[in-house]
Write an enzyme that holds these catalytic residues in place. Structure first.
Site, short mmCIF file in Angstrom:
data_model
loop_
_atom_site.label_atom_id
_atom_site.label_comp_id
_atom_site.label_asym_id
_atom_site.label_seq_id
_atom_site.Cartn_x
_atom_site.Cartn_y
_atom_site.Cartn_z
N HIS A 4 -6.91 10.78 6.88
CA HIS A 4 -5.84 9.92 6.36
C HIS A 4 -5.48 10.21 4.91
CE1 HIS A 4 -9.12 7.03 5.14
NE2 HIS A 4 -9.66 7.51 6.22
N HIS A 11 -2.29 9.15 -2.03
CA HIS A 11 -1.34 8.70 -1.00
C HIS A 11 0.01 9.29 -1.38
CE1 HIS A 11 -4.19 5.52 0.36
NE2 HIS A 11 -4.57 5.55 -0.92
N GLU A 39 1.67 3.77 -3.04
CA GLU A 39 1.35 2.51 -2.36
C GLU A 39 1.92 1.34 -3.16
OE1 GLU A 39 -2.94 2.69 -1.02
OE2 GLU A 39 -1.75 3.01 0.80
N HIS A 67 -5.85 7.29 -6.51
CA HIS A 67 -6.80 6.18 -6.59
C HIS A 67 -8.17 6.70 -6.98
CE1 HIS A 67 -4.19 3.64 -3.66
NE2 HIS A 67 -3.80 3.54 -4.92
N THR A 73 -6.75 -0.58 0.66
CA THR A 73 -5.44 -0.44 1.33
C THR A 73 -5.56 0.20 2.70
OG1 THR A 73 -4.93 1.72 0.36
CG2 THR A 73 -4.29 -0.23 -0.92
N THR A 74 -6.79 0.48 3.15
CA THR A 74 -7.01 0.96 4.52
C THR A 74 -8.09 0.06 5.15
OG1 THR A 74 -8.68 2.57 3.85
CG2 THR A 74 -6.41 3.36 3.98
#
Ligand code: BO1
Ligand code: ZN
Length: 257
Positions: free
Chosen positions: A64, A93, A103, A116, A199-200
Site C-alpha cells: 500500500h 502517499h 492525505e 509520514h 490513516t490505514t
C-alpha cells in the site's frame, strides 16, 4: 489485526466494516481549514535529535506504500508533544503521476504527495501498547510540491523504486538521514496540530498529528517515479491516500511562531 491488501487496500470506503476503529469519531486525515485553526503559543519549534545521523536501511513495497524502517534513535520532543518520541519508519502517499495525492489537505488543496515520519512515545517498546494511548504515536506529515528542478536529496531513494516495484519487493537503501528528506529546521516552525488516527486499518485513534506548512520540492519526473510501483494486484500504485475524514468538533491548532 495487521493491515494486509486482502482488506481492500484501494477501497477505503470498505474499511469501516472490516475494522471497527476506522468508523471512529477522531479519524485522519482531515482537511485543515486555516481560518478555523487556533494559534497556540505552546506550539514552539519541535526539537529534532539525531535527524542528521546517517543510517542504512531497507526500502520495502508493503502493498500500500513504500516504507523505510528507521534503525537508530532519532527523536522529536517539544512543540507541545508530551515527552520524547522515537522515529520508527517513514512512508509516503501519492497521486497519479504527480496529480493530487496527499492525505491531509489545506483549505481544500491536495498536494501531489505526503511524507509520514512515524514516531512512538519513548515510554513504549512496542507499537501495540502505544496504539492504546491516545498520544502513543506522533506522525510528522510533510507535503511535496512540483518543482522545475530535481531534488538531489531524493535521488538515492527514488533510484531504488525500480527495484521494489512488486509487493514485498525490498532492497537496501544507500545511506541517508531523516534531515535530508525534510525542509531545514528554520523552515519547520509553521505547523498544524490535532489529534487523530492512523490513516490505514486498524485506524487506531492514537496519533498526535503535526502537519508542516512548508512543502518539499520534487520534479515532475521524481513524483512520477512513485507511480511505477505496483499494488499487490499488479495495478499501478497511485492514489494510495485515504480521503479526508469528518472533524467531528475537533480543534486544529497552529504553531505560535
Ligand atoms: S499513517 O502514518 O497514519 N499513514 C500510519 C498508518 C499505519 C501505520 C503507521 C502509520 N501502521 C502501523 C502498524 C504497526 C507497525 C507500525 C510501524 O505501523 O499498525 O503494526 O508496527 O511500522
Ligand atoms: Zn501514512
Amino acid at each position: 489485526s495487521q493491515f494486509t491488501c486482502d482488506h481492500q487496500c484501494n477501497a477505503p470506503e470498505k474499511w469501516d466494516n472490516a475494522f471497527k476503529e476506522c468508523a471512529g469519531k477522531y479519524q485522519s486525515p482531515i482537511n485543515i481549514v486555516t481560518r478555523k485553526t487556533l494559534k497556540d503559543e505552546r506550539l514552539t519549534p519541535i526539537q529534532f535529535k539525531n535527524y542528521q545521523q546517517i543510517f542504512r536501511s531497507t526500502i520495502i513495497n508493503n502493498g500500500h506504500s513504500v516504507q523505510v524502517g528507521v534503525p537508530h534513535p532519532s527523536t522529536i520532543s517539544g512543540g507541545g508533544l508530551q515527552g520524547i518520541y522515537k522515529a520508527v519508519q517513514f512512508h509516503l502517499h501519492w497521486g497519479s503521476n504527480g496529480g493530487p495525492g496527499s492525505e491531509h489537505t489545506i483549505d481544500g488543496e491536495q498536494y501531489p504527495m505526503e511524507l509520514h515520519i512515524v514516531h512512538m512515545n519513548s515510554h513504549y517498546t512496542d507499537l501495540t501498547t502505544a496504539l492504546r494511548d491516545p498520544e502513543g504515536i506522533a506522525v510528522l506529515g510533510f507535503f511535496y510540491e512540483k518543482s522545475n528542478s530535481a531534488n538531489r536529496k531524493y535521488e538515492a531513494i527514488i533510484n531504488t523504486l525500480r527495484n521494489v516495484k512488486a509487493t514485498n519487493g525490498n532492497t537496501s537503501l544507500p545511506a541517508i538521514s531523516l534531515a535530508q528528506l525534510i525542509p531545514s529546521e528554520q523552515n519547520l516552525t509553521s505547523y498544524y496540530r490535532y489529534k487523530g488516527s492512523l490513516t490505514t486499518p486498524g485506524c487506531a485513534e492514537a496519533v498526535v498529528w503535526t502537519v508542516f506548512e512548508k512543502p518539499i520540492p520534487l520534479s515532475m519526473d521524481q513524483l512520477g517515479a512513485f507511480s511505477e510501483l505496483q499494488f499487490h494486484d499488479g495495478k499501478q500504485m497511485m492514489g494510495n491516500f485515504r480521503p479526508v475524514q469528518p472533524l467531528n468538533g475537533r480543534q486544529v491548532f497552529r504553531s505560535g511562531s
